[in-house]
Design an enzyme around this catalytic site. Structure first.
Site, PDB file in Angstrom:
ATOM      1  N   HIS A  85      11.239  16.250 -10.621  1.00 45.62           N
ATOM      2  CA  HIS A  85      11.563  15.107  -9.771  1.00 45.62           C
ATOM      3  C   HIS A  85      13.068  14.979  -9.633  1.00 45.62           C
ATOM      4  O   HIS A  85      13.809  15.069 -10.622  1.00 45.62           O
ATOM      5  CB  HIS A  85      10.988  13.816 -10.357  1.00 45.62           C
ATOM      6  CG  HIS A  85      11.330  12.594  -9.563  1.00 45.62           C
ATOM      7  ND1 HIS A  85      10.826  12.373  -8.292  1.00 45.62           N
ATOM      8  CD2 HIS A  85      12.153  11.535  -9.833  1.00 45.62           C
ATOM      9  CE1 HIS A  85      11.299  11.233  -7.832  1.00 45.62           C
ATOM     10  NE2 HIS A  85      12.114  10.705  -8.735  1.00 45.62           N
ATOM     11  N   SER A  86      13.536  14.762  -8.398  1.00 43.83           N
ATOM     12  CA  SER A  86      14.953  14.545  -8.115  1.00 43.83           C
ATOM     13  C   SER A  86      15.770  15.748  -8.598  1.00 43.83           C
ATOM     14  O   SER A  86      15.488  16.868  -8.186  1.00 43.83           O
ATOM     15  CB  SER A  86      15.410  13.223  -8.738  1.00 43.83           C
ATOM     16  OG  SER A  86      16.625  12.779  -8.179  1.00 43.83           O
ATOM     17  N   LEU A  87      16.756  15.556  -9.464  1.00 47.19           N
ATOM     18  CA  LEU A  87      17.505  16.696  -9.985  1.00 47.19           C
ATOM     19  C   LEU A  87      16.568  17.710 -10.629  1.00 47.19           C
ATOM     20  O   LEU A  87      16.801  18.923 -10.557  1.00 47.19           O
ATOM     21  CB  LEU A  87      18.545  16.226 -10.998  1.00 47.19           C
ATOM     22  CG  LEU A  87      19.356  17.323 -11.699  1.00 47.19           C
ATOM     23  CD1 LEU A  87      20.202  18.105 -10.704  1.00 47.19           C
ATOM     24  CD2 LEU A  87      20.234  16.730 -12.797  1.00 47.19           C
ATOM     25  N   ALA A  89      13.706  18.592  -9.593  1.00 47.93           N
ATOM     26  CA  ALA A  89      13.152  19.452  -8.551  1.00 47.93           C
ATOM     27  C   ALA A  89      14.075  20.629  -8.283  1.00 47.93           C
ATOM     28  O   ALA A  89      13.631  21.783  -8.153  1.00 47.93           O
ATOM     29  CB  ALA A  89      12.928  18.641  -7.277  1.00 47.93           C
ATOM     30  N   SER A 113       9.726  16.995  -6.133  1.00 49.51           N
ATOM     31  CA  SER A 113       9.532  15.577  -5.821  1.00 49.51           C
ATOM     32  C   SER A 113      10.878  14.878  -5.654  1.00 49.51           C
ATOM     33  O   SER A 113      11.808  15.093  -6.438  1.00 49.51           O
ATOM     34  CB  SER A 113       8.744  14.921  -6.970  1.00 49.51           C
ATOM     35  OG  SER A 113       8.799  13.517  -6.905  1.00 49.51           O
TER      36      SER A 113
END
Length: 251
Positions: A85-87, A89, A113
């Site tokens: 998720h975020s970083l 990802a 994500s």
């Protein structure tokens, strides 16, 4: 060897799911998913520089972080998948690219994500250069707040600022290197009210030659906290579709 993984108990006939944390995040957040994802064994990635690896230096770039992970983490020999998720990802994506470059086994599915496709330009905000209080305020404003228990404790604020500074340095110094699309099926999640636009999520299609699906959920950047059950069901469904060549066990 550094303790990169916080792992749930083994499960028979389950694939191995490696979860990469968001900026400032911890492994414990993903380990809570273990009960809901019944066909996967969750391995939550623990980054250097945070509990329980506070004494370790944080790599200064995405390249250094990926090289350390790929060198030091023995991945599963059976079916496995990545979620970030975020970083996280971006981290999971770059680890997959590094494995491909080294001709090593690849995840059977990559789930990213809350992050725009890596070839797209990123805002040049230089958050990692801000003083601690300003850094925390900026991150809270961008991502709908920080936990109250963090903001109420001077010690936790200091730890959070250190982790966020390290992660934003990795993100804000990242430069995408052009390369071939990955031969890995790609699933993309996002929040309907996040700053990441539908087009920025759909642009991930350029990074796979094995098919992509995109789904958005109600909520902001941390939609997966706001309504975790639908996200876990969608993740389980994505993993259930995996049929890796020459492997008999699906994720």
């Amino acid at each position: 060897m550094p303790n990169w993984l916080l792992s749930a108990a083994p499960r028979a006939a389950a694939c191995e799911l490696y979860c990469f944390p968001h900026g400032g995040g911890t492994a414990a957040e993903y380990l809570r998913w273990a009960r809901g994802l019944r066909t996967a064994r969750v391995h939550a990635v623990q980054l250097p520089g945070r509990v329980p690896r506070l004494h370790e230096d944080v790599p200064g770039s995405m390249r250094e972080l990926v090289e350390a992970f790929v060198t030091e983490v023995p991945l599963a020999t059976g079916p496995f998948a990545f979620f970030g998720h975020s970083l996280g990802a971006l981290f999971a994506y770059e680890v997959t690219r590094a494995l491909a470059a080294a001709s090593r086994p690849l995840p059977d599915r990559l789930v990213v994500s809350g992050f725009r496709a890596p070839h797209l330009p990123h805002p040049d905000m230089q958050i990692h250069r801000l003083p601690d209080d300003e850094l925390l305020d900026t991150v809270a404003r961008l991502h709908d707040g920080l936990p109250d228990e963090v903001l109420a404790s001077a010690e936790l604020r200091e730890m959070a600022a250190r982790a966020l500074r390290a992660d934003y340095r990795i993100l804000e110094t990242y430069v995408w290197d052009a390369g071939d699309p990955l031969p890995v099926p790609l699933t993309v999640f996002g929040g309907e009210d996040d700053r990441i636009t539908p087009g920025e999520l759909e642009a991930w299609a350029e990074h796979t030659s094995a098919g992509v699906s995109v789904r958005r959920f109600p909520g902001g950047h941390f939609y997966l906290r706001e309504r975790s059950a639908p996200v876990q069901r969608a993740l389980a469904a994505a993993l259930a579709t995996v049929r890796a060549a020459e492997r008999s066990t699906p994720c």
